[in-house]
Motif scaffolding. Structure first.
Motif, short mmCIF file in Angstrom:
data_model
loop_
_atom_site.label_atom_id
_atom_site.label_comp_id
_atom_site.label_asym_id
_atom_site.label_seq_id
_atom_site.Cartn_x
_atom_site.Cartn_y
_atom_site.Cartn_z
N PRO A 124 -3.17 7.70 1.98
CA PRO A 124 -2.88 6.46 1.26
C PRO A 124 -3.57 6.43 -0.10
CG PRO A 124 -4.62 6.08 2.83
CD PRO A 124 -4.26 7.53 2.96
N SER A 125 -3.05 5.58 -0.96
CA SER A 125 -3.74 5.27 -2.22
C SER A 125 -4.58 4.02 -2.01
CB SER A 125 -2.73 5.02 -3.35
OG SER A 125 -1.97 6.18 -3.63
N SER A 136 -0.57 1.90 -5.20
CA SER A 136 -0.95 0.81 -4.30
C SER A 136 -1.25 -0.44 -5.13
CB SER A 136 -2.18 1.18 -3.47
OG SER A 136 -1.84 1.94 -2.34
N VAL A 150 0.84 -1.19 0.00
CA VAL A 150 0.00 0.00 0.00
C VAL A 150 0.88 1.25 0.00
CG1 VAL A 150 -1.72 1.32 1.28
CG2 VAL A 150 -1.91 -1.16 1.14
N HIS A 151 0.67 2.09 -0.99
CA HIS A 151 1.40 3.35 -1.09
C HIS A 151 0.70 4.41 -0.24
CE1 HIS A 151 1.41 7.41 -2.99
NE2 HIS A 151 2.71 7.25 -2.94
N PRO A 171 -6.10 0.52 -2.54
CA PRO A 171 -5.57 -0.60 -3.30
C PRO A 171 -6.17 -0.68 -4.70
CG PRO A 171 -6.00 -1.28 -1.05
CD PRO A 171 -6.54 0.12 -1.18
#
Length: 341
Positions: free
Chosen positions: A65-66, A73, A7-8, A68
Motif C-alpha cells: 500500500p501507499s 493514497s 488508499v492505493h 496515506p
C-alpha cells in the motif's frame, strides 16, 4: 459518520502456484522519500521465487500500500494520522482482502507502521521483518555497551560486525546523524513551507528526493560529483519514484506524516517504548543510517528469530538489493513456520 480515505495499493498473486500449495500473505510498507515503487524489483522474486533461483516452497502473495498522503493514497483531511493510525488502516485493508493472519515487512516509516501493527494485533501478525529498527530511549545498558563495546565487545554482547559498524561512534553516529537529519527538523516542524516550494518546481523536487537516494544508499557517495546515483539504480527507476510525488502533488502531505509522528503531541515515544512479542527478523544493512546491535534490539523486540548482517546495501533495501532482501525474508519465514509446527 467515520471519515473515509481512499488508499492505493498493489496486490500481486503468484501466477503459477502448484496445486495444494498456498501463497503466504505479505504486507510490505515503504517510507519517505520512497513509494510503493520501491518494491517493484522484489515482487517477482517473492511471487515467482523458483523462476528466479529462490526457494519455491516459500511463495508470497504481496500487498504494497501507499501510506496515506503518499503517491496515490488520499491525504488525511485532519490532524492525527500518524504511524498508529496508518497501522490501523493497513490492518483493515488486510482484513478486507481476506487475510486474518499475515507477515509484515517494513523499512523507514514502514518499519514503524508494521511494528505498531505487531503491537496492536499480535494474533494476526505471524512475523515481522524489518530492515530499519526504531528503538526507545537507550538507557543505562546501551551507555555501558557503548563505553565497553569498542574494546570488550564480547563482554556486552556485541559482535565484531557491530564494532565495525558502530565505531568510531561520533563519526559514524553523531556526526552522520547531524549531517543527514536537517530535512527531519524542517519536516517535523514546518512541512508546508518547504512543500509549497517543491510542489512548484520539478527540478527542486527531484534534487530534494534524489539527494537522499545518494547519501542514504552509501555515505561515501557524498563525495562523488554525480552522487553515485547510477551505481545502484537506473535513472528511469529514480525518476519514476520522483514522478509519483510530482503527478500526485503529494510531497507536502508526505512530509506532514513526519510532523504527525515527531511533534510533541505525538505517540511516537509510546510506540518506541512498547515491547514487541511477535517473531521478528532483522536484516542489518551495512550502510543504514544507524546500526543497532542485536543486544540493543532485544530490549524491545522480545522474540528475535533472525538477525542477519547483510553483505552490502543501505537504507532503501528493497530498491537496492532486492535479491538479498527476498532471500532474507524467505529465510525468516522458513524459521517462523518451522517453529510454529
Amino acid at each position: 459518520m467515520t471519515p473515509r480515505l481512499n488508499v492505493h495499493f498493489i496486490h500481486v498473486k503468484p501466477p503459477n502456484l502448484p496445486a495444494g500449495q498456498k501463497a503466504i500473505p505479505l504486507l510490505m510498507v515503504h517510507g519517505w522519500p520512497g513509494s510503493f515503487y520501491e518494491f517493484y524489483g522484489i515482487i517477482p522474486l517473492l511471487t515467482e521465487p523458483g523462476k528466479h533461483g529462490l526457494d519455491p516452497n516459500f511463495t508470497f502473495e504481496v500487498i504494497c500500500p501507499s501510506i496515506p498522503g503518499y503517491g496515490f493514497s488520499e491525504a488525511p483531511h485532519k490532524k492525527g494520522l500518524d504511524a498508529i493510525a496508518a497501522g490501523r488502516i493497513f490492518y483493515k485493508l488486510m482484513l478486507r482482502l481476506g487475510f486474518s493472519e499475515f507477515y509484515l515487512h517494513g523499512g523507514d516509516w514502514g518499519s514503524l507502521i508494521t511494528t505498531t501493527m505487531s503491537q496492536m494485533k499480535p494474533e494476526s501478525v505471524k512475523g515481522l521483518h524489518l530492515n530499519v529498527v526504531f528503538l526507545g530511549k537507550g538507557g543505562f545498558k546501551v551507555l555501558i555497551s557503548l563505553i565497553l563495546g569498542r574494546y570488550l565487545p564480547w563482554l556486552v554482547g556485541m559482535t565484531r560486525e557491530d564494532v565495525k559498524l558502530i565505531y568510531p561512534y561520533f563519526e559514524k553516529n553523531v556526526y552522520a546523524v547531524l549531517r543527514e537529519s536537517g530535512y527531519l527538523h524542517i519536516q517535523a516542524t514546518k512541512p508546508d513551507t518547504v512543500g509549497s516550494s517543491l510542489n512548484d518546481s520539478p527540478a527542486g523536487l527531484a534534487a530534494y528526493i534524489l539527494e537522499k537516494f545518494s547519501t542514504w544508499t552509501n555515505p561515501d557517495y557524498r563525495a562523488l560529483e554525480d552522487g553515485g546515483l547510477d551505481r545502484k539504480y537506473s535513472l528511469d527507476d529514480l525518476l519514476t519514484n520522483v514522478m509519483i510525488y510530482w503527478v500526485s502533488g503529494s510531497i507536502t502531505s508526505s512530509m506532514r506524516f513526519c510532523k504527525e509522528n515527531l511533534s510533541h503531541e505525538s505517540r511516537f515515544g509510546l510506540v518506541a517504548r512498547t515491547p514487541v512479542y511477535v517473531p521478528t527478523g532483522i536484516a542489518a544493512f551495512p550502510h543504514e543510517l544507524m546500526h543497532n546491535p542485536k543486544i540493543w534490539v532485544k530490549e524491545r523486540h522480545k522474540n528475535i528469530v533472525n538477525y542477519n548482517y547483510m553483505p552490502r546495501g543501505g537504507h532503501f533495501a528493497a530498491f537496492e538489493e532486492p535479491e538479498l532482501l527476498a532471500r532474507d525474508i524467505q529465510n525468516f519465514v522458513s524459521k517462523v513456520e518451522k517453529n510454529a509446527k
